[in-house]
Every structure is written in structure tokens, then in C-alpha cells.
Design a protein around this motif. Structure first.
Motif, PDB file in Angstrom:
ATOM      1  N   MET A   1     -62.644 -56.995  26.634  1.00  0.00           N
ATOM      2  CA  MET A   1     -62.135 -55.974  25.721  1.00  0.00           C
ATOM      3  C   MET A   1     -61.418 -56.639  24.543  1.00  0.00           C
ATOM      4  N   SER A   2     -61.708 -56.227  23.336  1.00  0.00           N
ATOM      5  CA  SER A   2     -61.105 -56.858  22.163  1.00  0.00           C
ATOM      6  C   SER A   2     -59.805 -56.154  21.794  1.00  0.00           C
ATOM      7  N   TRP A   3     -58.888 -56.940  21.234  1.00  0.00           N
ATOM      8  CA  TRP A   3     -57.630 -56.373  20.751  1.00  0.00           C
ATOM      9  C   TRP A   3     -57.889 -55.512  19.524  1.00  0.00           C
ATOM     10  N   LEU A   4     -57.085 -54.480  19.351  1.00  0.00           N
ATOM     11  CA  LEU A   4     -57.277 -53.558  18.239  1.00  0.00           C
ATOM     12  C   LEU A   4     -57.022 -54.205  16.888  1.00  0.00           C
ATOM     13  N   VAL A   5     -56.268 -55.334  16.846  1.00  0.00           N
ATOM     14  CA  VAL A   5     -55.998 -55.957  15.556  1.00  0.00           C
ATOM     15  C   VAL A   5     -57.194 -56.730  15.021  1.00  0.00           C
ATOM     16  N   ASN A   6     -58.277 -56.772  15.756  1.00  0.00           N
ATOM     17  CA  ASN A   6     -59.453 -57.494  15.282  1.00  0.00           C
ATOM     18  C   ASN A   6     -60.085 -56.853  14.052  1.00  0.00           C
ATOM     19  N   ASP A   7     -59.631 -55.636  13.678  1.00  0.00           N
ATOM     20  CA  ASP A   7     -60.217 -54.997  12.498  1.00  0.00           C
ATOM     21  C   ASP A   7     -59.494 -55.370  11.215  1.00  0.00           C
ATOM     22  N   ILE A   8     -58.590 -56.339  11.242  1.00  0.00           N
ATOM     23  CA  ILE A   8     -57.930 -56.795  10.031  1.00  0.00           C
ATOM     24  C   ILE A   8     -58.952 -57.491   9.137  1.00  0.00           C
ATOM     25  N   ARG A   9     -58.941 -57.171   7.832  1.00  0.00           N
ATOM     26  CA  ARG A   9     -59.911 -57.726   6.899  1.00  0.00           C
ATOM     27  C   ARG A   9     -59.272 -58.797   6.022  1.00  0.00           C
ATOM     28  N   SER A 189     -33.935 -43.069  13.570  1.00  0.00           N
ATOM     29  CA  SER A 189     -35.011 -42.092  13.334  1.00  0.00           C
ATOM     30  C   SER A 189     -35.957 -42.561  12.232  1.00  0.00           C
ATOM     31  N   THR A 190     -35.414 -43.159  11.185  1.00  0.00           N
ATOM     32  CA  THR A 190     -36.257 -43.615  10.079  1.00  0.00           C
ATOM     33  C   THR A 190     -37.148 -44.777  10.510  1.00  0.00           C
ATOM     34  N   LEU A 191     -36.578 -45.751  11.198  1.00  0.00           N
ATOM     35  CA  LEU A 191     -37.374 -46.902  11.604  1.00  0.00           C
ATOM     36  C   LEU A 191     -38.414 -46.527  12.659  1.00  0.00           C
ATOM     37  N   ARG A 192     -38.068 -45.606  13.552  1.00  0.00           N
ATOM     38  CA  ARG A 192     -39.071 -45.148  14.518  1.00  0.00           C
ATOM     39  C   ARG A 192     -40.223 -44.450  13.792  1.00  0.00           C
ATOM     40  N   SER A 193     -39.888 -43.667  12.766  1.00  0.00           N
ATOM     41  CA  SER A 193     -40.932 -42.977  12.013  1.00  0.00           C
ATOM     42  C   SER A 193     -41.836 -43.966  11.276  1.00  0.00           C
ATOM     43  N   LEU A 194     -41.241 -44.950  10.604  1.00  0.00           N
ATOM     44  CA  LEU A 194     -42.041 -45.949   9.890  1.00  0.00           C
ATOM     45  C   LEU A 194     -42.916 -46.741  10.852  1.00  0.00           C
ATOM     46  N   ALA A 195     -42.351 -47.127  11.994  1.00  0.00           N
ATOM     47  CA  ALA A 195     -43.101 -47.915  12.976  1.00  0.00           C
ATOM     48  C   ALA A 195     -44.295 -47.152  13.538  1.00  0.00           C
ATOM     49  N   SER A 196     -44.203 -45.832  13.568  1.00  0.00           N
ATOM     50  CA  SER A 196     -45.284 -45.028  14.151  1.00  0.00           C
ATOM     51  C   SER A 196     -46.581 -45.146  13.355  1.00  0.00           C
ATOM     52  N   HIS A 197     -46.494 -45.587  12.090  1.00  0.00           N
ATOM     53  CA  HIS A 197     -47.677 -45.713  11.239  1.00  0.00           C
ATOM     54  C   HIS A 197     -48.304 -47.111  11.313  1.00  0.00           C
ATOM     55  N   ALA A 198     -47.688 -48.032  12.032  1.00  0.00           N
ATOM     56  CA  ALA A 198     -48.100 -49.435  11.975  1.00  0.00           C
ATOM     57  C   ALA A 198     -49.262 -49.749  12.911  1.00  0.00           C
ATOM     58  N   ASP A 199     -50.180 -50.561  12.404  1.00  0.00           N
ATOM     59  CA  ASP A 199     -51.205 -51.141  13.271  1.00  0.00           C
ATOM     60  C   ASP A 199     -50.600 -52.249  14.126  1.00  0.00           C
ATOM     61  N   LEU A 200     -49.634 -52.957  13.547  1.00  0.00           N
ATOM     62  CA  LEU A 200     -48.970 -54.063  14.233  1.00  0.00           C
ATOM     63  C   LEU A 200     -47.473 -53.951  13.973  1.00  0.00           C
ATOM     64  N   VAL A 201     -46.672 -53.965  15.032  1.00  0.00           N
ATOM     65  CA  VAL A 201     -45.228 -53.932  14.865  1.00  0.00           C
ATOM     66  C   VAL A 201     -44.634 -55.142  15.570  1.00  0.00           C
ATOM     67  N   LEU A 225     -45.553 -48.435  21.492  1.00  0.00           N
ATOM     68  CA  LEU A 225     -46.905 -47.896  21.624  1.00  0.00           C
ATOM     69  C   LEU A 225     -46.861 -46.377  21.787  1.00  0.00           C
ATOM     70  N   ASP A 226     -45.952 -45.894  22.636  1.00  0.00           N
ATOM     71  CA  ASP A 226     -45.812 -44.454  22.825  1.00  0.00           C
ATOM     72  C   ASP A 226     -45.370 -43.773  21.529  1.00  0.00           C
ATOM     73  N   ASN A 227     -44.679 -44.525  20.662  1.00  0.00           N
ATOM     74  CA  ASN A 227     -44.207 -44.001  19.383  1.00  0.00           C
ATOM     75  C   ASN A 227     -45.318 -43.923  18.339  1.00  0.00           C
ATOM     76  N   GLY A 228     -46.470 -44.593  18.608  1.00  0.00           N
ATOM     77  CA  GLY A 228     -47.595 -44.490  17.693  1.00  0.00           C
ATOM     78  C   GLY A 228     -48.178 -45.795  17.185  1.00  0.00           C
ATOM     79  N   SER A 229     -47.476 -46.917  17.385  1.00  0.00           N
ATOM     80  CA  SER A 229     -48.013 -48.208  16.928  1.00  0.00           C
ATOM     81  C   SER A 229     -49.226 -48.601  17.762  1.00  0.00           C
ATOM     82  N   ARG A 230     -50.125 -49.359  17.181  1.00  0.00           N
ATOM     83  CA  ARG A 230     -51.360 -49.727  17.874  1.00  0.00           C
ATOM     84  C   ARG A 230     -51.214 -51.000  18.696  1.00  0.00           C
ATOM     85  N   VAL A 231     -50.570 -52.011  18.129  1.00  0.00           N
ATOM     86  CA  VAL A 231     -50.350 -53.282  18.829  1.00  0.00           C
ATOM     87  C   VAL A 231     -48.901 -53.690  18.608  1.00  0.00           C
ATOM     88  N   VAL A 232     -48.245 -54.162  19.648  1.00  0.00           N
ATOM     89  CA  VAL A 232     -46.836 -54.550  19.566  1.00  0.00           C
ATOM     90  C   VAL A 232     -46.688 -55.995  20.010  1.00  0.00           C
TER      91      VAL A 232
END
Length: 326
Positions: A1-9, A189-201, A225-232
């Protein structure tokens, strides 16, 4: 299984933040009593940009500086490090921020910030909308820009919107600076919100405790991860780092060093190492190992960025230093 960050261009890495003058005490003692300071340049996003540039990447760094000696020092420093200065805006109304740092024989140094009403605090959403994002494939955002002012928070949110609209890979380092925030809950609250959009945190242990109330690396990763980030990738100090995408995980050991001179800037070096590795197509584990190496190298230097290596220096370090036994 490949890591989700493999889609970095491959492409340019966009960073936006405050570049500052740094005055480091030349001897131990309170800053109020030290007789001499060494002058250099600092700023989390700038440190990452330097690390990326020295490893052959193409960072694009945006900031605002004052029309003053510190602003000129920053511009000259960027040119000396072959960083593009086209996105450095000069202000004749606002000053360049600076910081003072103690010298310590043991423990972390004390740092004092002088950045209120600085030129960089006027960065806003309009500045982001005016950017030419051609060729930019990665956004690296930190938790330092958002609390500098209301306009900087708006710029941070606009950056995330622009990144998503342009299919960029989003990297986020929470980089907690409680002194910059109005109150702890707004910070959380602000940092949790920003982190939720990240592919990598890229949090540390302290950030897991502060933002989610957990301190085991596995629990911190799961919380993000539960907050929305893809890879931590959880930085675990000299031990190394733990990486997880929710389906698979790995612990990457750090590097043994004989002594620690200064830990400031280690997290920025770590981010530059991980991102440069991923952009080069390294495996996630190899990229995180590079991040650990840059973090360890940076502990050997007083300046926030002077130790960041070129490829040959990095290869020499990894070949001559053993990994931490887990």
C-alpha cells in the motif's frame, strides 16, 4: 500500500511569513546584561526556504520588510542564499521585526520578539490573490503567520483556498507560539482548523498536548488524522519521528549527536528535509529520515539556519552518524 503523500508533484514551494533580524547573545546571561550579540536573520518560513534551496529545490518566499538596516540585511541574506527576492515587498511606513535570543549551556534559549506593527504584519489576502502561482506545486504554511494580525490570518486562509484551487500539496507545521495569540482557545481552534486542510502536518509532542490533550506519538498522529489531515509526522525530539496515514505507520529513528548547541530552528530544518525528500521522490520513511538528519544538524549551530546543509554536507553527516537505538 502506498502512502498518500506519493501524489506530491515536482515544482516550486510557496512559503509566506515574517523574516526577522536575530540578535543572539555572545555569552551566557540575561539579554539585559550581555555585552555583545551576533546578528543574523531568522523566520520559520524563511528557514525552511533556505533549507530547501540548499538541497536544490525551488522555494518561492513572500514577505514584507521595512526600509531599514534589518530589512536590507534580510534582502542581502536571501540573495546570498540564492533565494528569489521578487516577492519581498519594501515598506516605508513599517519597520522590520526582530528577536533577541539568550545563549545557554543547557536547555533551550530564551527568545524575545519585537514584531508588533511590523511590515510583515500587514500581509493580507489581497497579497495572496495577487500571486502568480504558475509552477507552484506545494504550499508550506506554519502556525506563526496567522496570529501576527487579522490580515495575516486572512492571508493564511486565502493561501489554503488558493492551494486547493490550484491542486497544490499542502504542508502545515503548527509551530506553536502562544505569546502571539490573543488567548489559548483561539490558538487551539484556529490551528486545528488550518491543520484540517493539510495533506501533511508536522507537529511536535508539545503541540499534540496543547491542541488535542494527548502526548503519545500514536495518539497525536490519530488526533490530527481524525481532525482531517491526510498524513501526520510527529516529531519526537532526538528519538526520531512517527509517521502515519491511518492505514499504515512507521517510526523513523533520529541521529545521535555528541552535544546540543541550540534547538531553535530544528523543526524548520526537519520540514525542509521531509519536503525536499518527497519532492525528489524518496519514500516517506527516507524523507522523514532526512528530516531527522537536518534537525540534528541544526542542533549543532547557534543560528536558526546557518547549519542547513547542501547535498554533500547532508551525505557526509548521514554517513558519519549512527541512528538512535529504539
Amino acid at each position: 500500500m502506498s502512502w498518500l503523500v506519493n501524489d506530491i508533484r515536482p515544482g516550486k514551494v510557496l512559503l509566506v511569513g515574517e523574516a526577522m533580524g536575530l540578535f543572539t547573545a555572545g555569552e551566557e546571561g540575561p539579554c539585559s546584561q550581555v555585552g555583545a550579540f551576533g546578528a543574523s536573520v531568522a523566520g520559520a518560513e524563511l528557514n525552511v526556504a533556505i533549507g530547501l534551496r540548499r538541497l536544490g529545490q525551488d522555494p518561492l518566499y513572500m514577505t514584507k520588510i521595512g526600509d531599514d538596516p534589518l530589512g536590507e540585511r534580510i534582502r542581502l541574506f536571501m540573495e546570498a542564499n540564492q533565494l528569489d527576492t521578487s516577492l519581498v515587498e519594501l515598506s516605508r511606513e513599517r519597520h522590520t521585526g526582530f528577536m533577541m535570543k539568550t545563549k545557554e549551556s543547557a536547555g533551550d534559549p530564551k527568545t524575545y520578539y519585537f514584531r508588533k506593527d511590523s511590515a510583515a504584519s500587514t500581509i493580507g489576502a489581497g497579497d495572496v490573490r495577487a500571486l502568480d502561482l504558475t509552477g507552484v506545486s506545494v504550499l508550506h504554511l506554519t502556525g506563526i503567520l496567522p496570529p501576527l494580525s487579522d490580515s495575516c490570518l486572512a492571508a493564511s486562509k486565502e493561501l489554503l483556498c488558493a492551494a486547493r484551487a490550484n491542486h497544490m500539496f499542502i504542508s502545515f507545521d503548527p509551530n506553536l507560539r502562544p505569546v502571539l495569540w490573543r488567548d489559548p482557545e483561539t490558538m487551539r481552534s484556529t490551528l486545528r482548523s488550518l491543520a484540517s486542510h493539510a495533506d501533511l502536518v508536522l507537529p511536535g509532542i508539545g503541540e499534540g498536548v496543547e491542541l488535542f490533550g494527548v502526548e503519545r506519538v500514536e495518539d497525536i498522529a490519530q488526533a490530527f488524522l481524525d481532525n482531517g489531515s491526510r498524513v501526520v509526522v510527529v516529531k519526537d525530539g532526538p528519538r526520531g519521528a512517527y509517521v502515519s496515514d491511518g492505514n499504515q505507520s512507521a517510526y523513523v529513528p533520529g541521529f545521535v549527536v555528541d552535544h546540543v548547541v541550540d534547538t531553535v530552528g530544528c523543526g524548520d530544518g526537519f520540514a525542509a528535509g521531509v519536503l525536499s525528500g518527497l519532492l525528489e521522490g524518496l519514500t516517506v520513511e527516507a524523507a522523514v529520515e532526512r528530516g531527522c538528519a537536518l534537525g540534528a544538524i541544526q542542533t549543532q549551530h547557534i543560528s536558526d539556519n546557518e547549519g542547513l546543509p547542501n547535498p554533500q554536507e547532508l551525505a557526509e553527516f548521514t554517513a558519519s552518524h549512527t541512528r538512535v537505538a529504539l
